[in-house]
Design an enzyme around this catalytic site. Structure first.
Site, mmCIF file in Angstrom:
data_model
loop_
_atom_site.group_PDB
_atom_site.id
_atom_site.type_symbol
_atom_site.label_atom_id
_atom_site.label_comp_id
_atom_site.label_asym_id
_atom_site.label_seq_id
_atom_site.Cartn_x
_atom_site.Cartn_y
_atom_site.Cartn_z
ATOM 1 N N GLU A 77 45.402 81.135 61.131
ATOM 2 C CA GLU A 77 46.630 80.956 61.901
ATOM 3 C C GLU A 77 46.512 79.820 62.906
ATOM 4 O O GLU A 77 46.692 79.987 64.108
ATOM 5 C CB GLU A 77 47.011 82.277 62.580
ATOM 6 C CG GLU A 77 47.423 83.315 61.545
ATOM 7 C CD GLU A 77 47.762 84.656 62.139
ATOM 8 O OE1 GLU A 77 48.724 85.281 61.680
ATOM 9 O OE2 GLU A 77 47.047 85.099 63.073
ATOM 10 N N GLU A 91 45.047 89.100 54.273
ATOM 11 C CA GLU A 91 45.386 90.237 55.117
ATOM 12 C C GLU A 91 46.524 91.003 54.447
ATOM 13 O O GLU A 91 47.521 90.408 54.020
ATOM 14 C CB GLU A 91 45.823 89.802 56.520
ATOM 15 C CG GLU A 91 44.730 89.140 57.342
ATOM 16 C CD GLU A 91 45.204 88.716 58.728
ATOM 17 O OE1 GLU A 91 46.223 89.273 59.213
ATOM 18 O OE2 GLU A 91 44.569 87.827 59.315
#
Length: 954
Positions: free
Chosen positions: A417, A487
């Site tokens: 991220e 994820e």
């Protein structure tokens, strides 16, 4: 650098005076000295509160506090050294890169040490001082001489110190700042915890000792041979006695070997010997490749059944000892997990040794995340700013060079991220050039320009299926690459739901190569008053609450129901069949191992009790192979329900679990459940106390049950509310789909009950009601029909929705209370909780537990503890039989009290036990970060009828 200079804190370069990165190895015949232990600490509120005089030998630190290294100072001293801060992605300081606030907590650390008496003479070779992890910026002195400074909290840094050492009285001084320019690269959804939290070690470097080395150990699955070459900065020899290898560094040897895989982690002991040092090697032969659009190891595609793992300990934060790391690996192996993504930084290097030894695939992730820049549309993001590229490359190099000799590491990850930018491209190019033997991952590279796999976070099931069918579009390169979910299955609180549905997709489409559940462990901090603390419990200016508690383990490493569900979903053996015809199909779902390490047993169970047992002869099936087997003739045993239970067990002790450890299991129904029959034989009668029907009395005005066989009862009455789970509450970026707030807006947490009629007749009692939220026109017309055979009491509940119900219900059933109860017996799903999309691990049997043991201790209290498919339950002198089977919950507090609690310590047992008997429950989903419950697990407001038979047991 002059006194009181702190400009380095905001320097975007990675440091000064630090040696180049190299391979990490835990031991050799060269001397080493651990500098872990008790250090002196002086904490200051700012970076420039004190000059550098503390680093000089002889500086008086006797009145300073003491702290333990490795450790975080904010987790020591009972709050005297400040407090932890938790944010998911918001920076807890103004975003003005590379600047940080003047209010910058700083810890001056001092350690005085003597060299061991057997330490080589200082004239014989040099010495290195190694720091394995310091958050977030450290400036270092030895015996008054400044060595340099560094950032990169979760990465090793070394200094040459040989000429500075003394036989006794060495003074090591380290100034650690909580915030630095490096903090902008470490916004990783975790507690901000400053300190020297990994090992500090002094290493003797004899003349001619090993500097750096790279073990290349490939495997050719077609020939069964491994090829070994070790490149070394100092020439030497490589010996591997078990393989009869004795070669010079830089030379190659090709010999027959057993390959390394996560299922069969074969390691060969070897030695790298240079003129000054002997380094033990543990060599695993394996080849990683991207072939035919799939990630393959040793020629076979992988299916990752993984978890994301932050390093965590409830008392020590990220300062983990070896046994805690080993405990993590053993728990993973025992729960069928085969892979770990080291989110979002390289772990302690000893953890990778354990992955090599016990067998886990590893995605090794760089210490990089700049998530907070999403708040400003990624403007000024360091990964797209050339000034920061040297720091990014330094972080990539320190990860790769440290961990390159681990066979468990099959993929490098650029970070997490951090948006997109030129710095990430530079990192990918450097890694590809340095190590072509592994693949490169980065989820944020949606076009896969720089990466070798297509990676996603939390996509809904339907989208995953489209990708599996290659209907997802994207660039041509991306369409040719496999998908992994780096994820998914957000394990926050009760849940995650839908794991079995994801797994079915992974196993159906080759392109889907599995994923990594978020995450391994709740990051609760042990607290004397709150039990476990989470964000906001330390007065943080900015925080993200209990979003830090989203793991498959509770903070004390107790497995949660989510981990038990995941273990069942990802079993490496599939057991299917039709119990009625006595057949079973066994499928080997391993990627590499056959079934020779397992033994299979059967039991024949009648109403949850074992009537007979035996063993089942299963061939040593190869991966993907199946066998159809015939079960023995069932014994003559009477009962309302019979089923086969088949188990796959370890046939012998392994390094990670003992013999008879259950690897997989399944139940095959033989005969269906027969619900209880009750023929009404008693008419209601009016008495001074109300209405009498068989063993029960009712309030004549409301029709409420008051007593049953002398047992005081509160209720039952219709209940549709549950204390919203973290997944019900949903993520704040999903405002239109967060069920918890929508349920509250409709008023389902404050339903009103109107009695329309209480109608005794010749065979029973009918109570007609309407249950509805205030301020809304929707409602549930609810009829309670009571009948009795004189000893037992039967309740039939009929529910008809009225109005336009657009939301699913949290639950649908009845709630009642008993004055006392402790032990609970039931026949149904267990031993733990289950919900419609988390019930794979629920096994029907006879179970016994205390009411307290029925509770699941989520760090933030919420709906929990339901048992699925319950046919009957007994507690507090009451027996409850259901038609159909029901969801059973019992607790010592009301749902409203459960919802109001912020921590488990807020829950105080009352003088009654509250029981929910539910006809239906809403699914759980994963909407605390990912998708909600699938449509098939929604509990829609539809006409329903269900019954319970109540009886007392003295």
């Amino acid at each position: 650098m002059s006194l009181r200079t702190t400009a380095y804190v905001t320097d975007v370069t990675p440091g000064a005076g630090v040696l180049p990165p190299r391979a990490w190895y835990p031991a050799s015949d060269a001397k080493s000295l651990s500098l872990n232990g008790t250090w002196r600490l002086r904490r200051s509120a700012t970076a420039d509160a004190h000059d550098d005089a503390f680093a000089a030998p002889g500086h008086d630190t006797r009145d300073w506090a003491e702290v333990t290294v490795p450790g975080h100072w904010v987790l020591q001293g009972d709050g005297a050294f400040g407090s932890p801060i938790y944010t998911n992605h918001l920076y807890p300081f103004p975003v003005d890169p590379p600047h940080v606030p003047t209010e910058n907590p700083t810890g001056d650390h001092v350690r005085v040490f003597d060299l061991p008496k057997d330490w080589p003479r200082l004239s014989e070779g040099g010495a290195l001082l190694r720091f394995d992890g310091v958050e977030s910026c450290a400036r270092v002195w030895l015996n008054g001489t400044e060595l340099g400074w560094f950032t990169g909290s979760r990465l090793p840094h070394e200094f040459a110190v040989g000429e500075l050492l003394r036989p006794t009285g060495n003074v090591l001084a380290v100034r650690v700042h909580q915030w630095s320019a490096g903090s902008y690269l470490e916004d990783q959804d975790q507690w901000w915890l400053p300190g020297i939290f990994r090992d500090v070690t002094l290493l003797h470097r004899p003349e001619g000792s090993v500097t750096d080395f790279f073990v290349h150990a490939s495997y050719d699955h077609r020939t069964g041979e491994g090829t070994l070459r070790v490149d070394s900065g100092v020439a030497g020899r490589i010996t591997v006695p078990a393989l009869d290898i004795d070669i010079a560094t830089g030379e190659t040897a090709t010999v027959p070997v057993d390959p390394w895989t996560a299922e069969t982690p074969t390691l060969y002991d070897g030695v790298l010997a240079t003129p000054g040092e002997r380094v033990p090697l543990r060599i695993g032969f394996r080849t990683v490749a991207l072939e035919d659009g799939l990630i393959k190891v040793n020629g076979r595609p992988l299916l990752f059944k993984g978890v994301n793992r932050h390093e965590w300990h409830p008392e020590h934060g990220r300062a983990l000892d070896l046994e805690t790391m080993r405990q993590d690996v053993l728990l993973m192996k025992r729960h069928n997990i085969n892979a770990v993504r080291t989110s979002h930084y390289p772990p302690h290097p000893a953890f990778l040794d354990l992955c090599d030894e016990y067998g886990l695939w590893v995605i090794d992730e760089c210490d990089l995340e700049t998530h907070g820049f999403t708040e400003q549309s990624w403007r000024d993001n360091p990964v797209d700013d050339d000034r920061w590229t040297p720091a990014l490359l330094d972080r990539a190099a320190r990860m790769v060079e440290r961990d390159k000799n681990h066979p468990s590491v099959v993929v490098w990850s650029l970070g997490n991220e951090a948006g997109t930018g030129r710095g990430l491209t530079a990192m990918a190019e450097w890694i590809h050039a340095r190590d072509a033997s592994r693949l490169v991952h980065y989820e944020g590279d949606v076009d896969c320009r720089d990466t070798d796999v297509y990676s996603r976070m939390y996509p809904p099931h339907a989208e995953v299926e489209r990708i599996g069918r290659s209907l997802d579009g994207g660039t041509r390169k991306r369409r040719r690459l496999p998908l992994i979910l780096c994820e998914y299955g957000h394990a926050m609180g009760n849940g995650p739901g839908g794991l079995a549905d994801y797994q079915r997709l992974f196993e159906r489409y080759d392109r889907l190569q599995g994923g990594f559940v978020w995450e391994w462990i709740d990051h609760g901090i042990r607290h004397p008053e709150l039990g476990f603390a989470y964000g906001g419990d330390f007065g943080e200016e900015l925080h993200d609450g209990n979003f830090v508690c989203d793991g498959l383990l509770f903070p004390d490493r107790t497995p949660s129901p989510g981990l038990l569900e995941y273990r069942k979903v990802i079993e490496p053996v599939r057991i299917e069949g039709q119990g009625r015809d006595g057949s079973v199909r066994i499928t080997n779902a391993h990627d590499f191992a056959d079934l020779s390490a397992l033994t299979f047993t059967w039991s024949y169970d009648v109403e949850g009790e074992t009537a007979a047992t035996g063993t089942l002869s299963v061939p040593a099936l190869t991966p993907g192979e199946s066998a159809e087997l015939k079960l023995p003739e069932p014994p003559a045993a009477e009962g309302p329900e019979a089923r086969w239970t088949i188990r796959a067990l370890l046939a012998r002790d392994t390094p990670w679990a003992p013999r008879d450890h259950v690897v997989a299991w399944a139940q095959l129904p033989v005969t269906p459940h027969r619900p209880p029959a009750l023929t009404p034989s008693t008419a209601p009668a009016s008495t001074a106390d109300g209405i009498r029907l068989g063993p029960a009395t009712f309030d004549a005005r409301t029709g409420t049950l008051l007593t049953l066989g002398g047992l005081e009862v509160t209720g039952p009455r219709l209940d549709v509310w549950r204390a919203p789970t973290d997944n019900d509450e949903g993520a704040p970026w999903q405002p239109d789909a967060r069920l918890g707030p929508l349920w509250r807006k409709l008023g389902l947490h404050r339903m009103r009950h109107r009695v329309d009629a209480v109608e005794p007749d010749g065979t029973g009692l009918t109570v007609r009601t309407r249950v509805a939220p205030a301020g809304a026109e929707v409602g549930l017309a609810t009829t309670y029909r009571w009948v009795s055979d004189g000893e037992r009491l039967k309740l039939t509940v009929s529910v008809v929705p009225e109005g336009d119900w657009t939301l699913p219900l949290p639950r649908l059933g009845v709630r009642l209370a008993l004055p006392r109860a402790d032990r609970v017996r039931w026949f149904g799903g267990g031993p733990g909780e289950a919900y419609p999309d988390t019930r794979s691990a629920s096994r029907p049997a006879r179970w016994t537990a205390s009411v307290d043991d029925l509770q699941t201790p989520y760090v933030r209290p919420q709906e929990n503890g339901a048992r699925a498919d319950v046919h009957w339950a007994e507690l507090g002198g009451l027996r409850i039989d259901g038609d159909p089977a029901f969801w059973f919950t019992a607790r010592r507090w009301t749902t409203e009290q459960l919802e109001a609690a912020a921590h488990l310590t807020d829950l105080t047992p009352g003088d009654r036990v509250w029981i929910n008997l539910d006809h239906g429950q809403m699914g759980i989903g994963s909407q605390s970060c990912g998708p909600g419950a699938l449509p098939q697990y929604h509990l829609h407001a539809r006409p329903a009828e269900f019954s319970f038979v109540f009886s007392t047991r003295g």
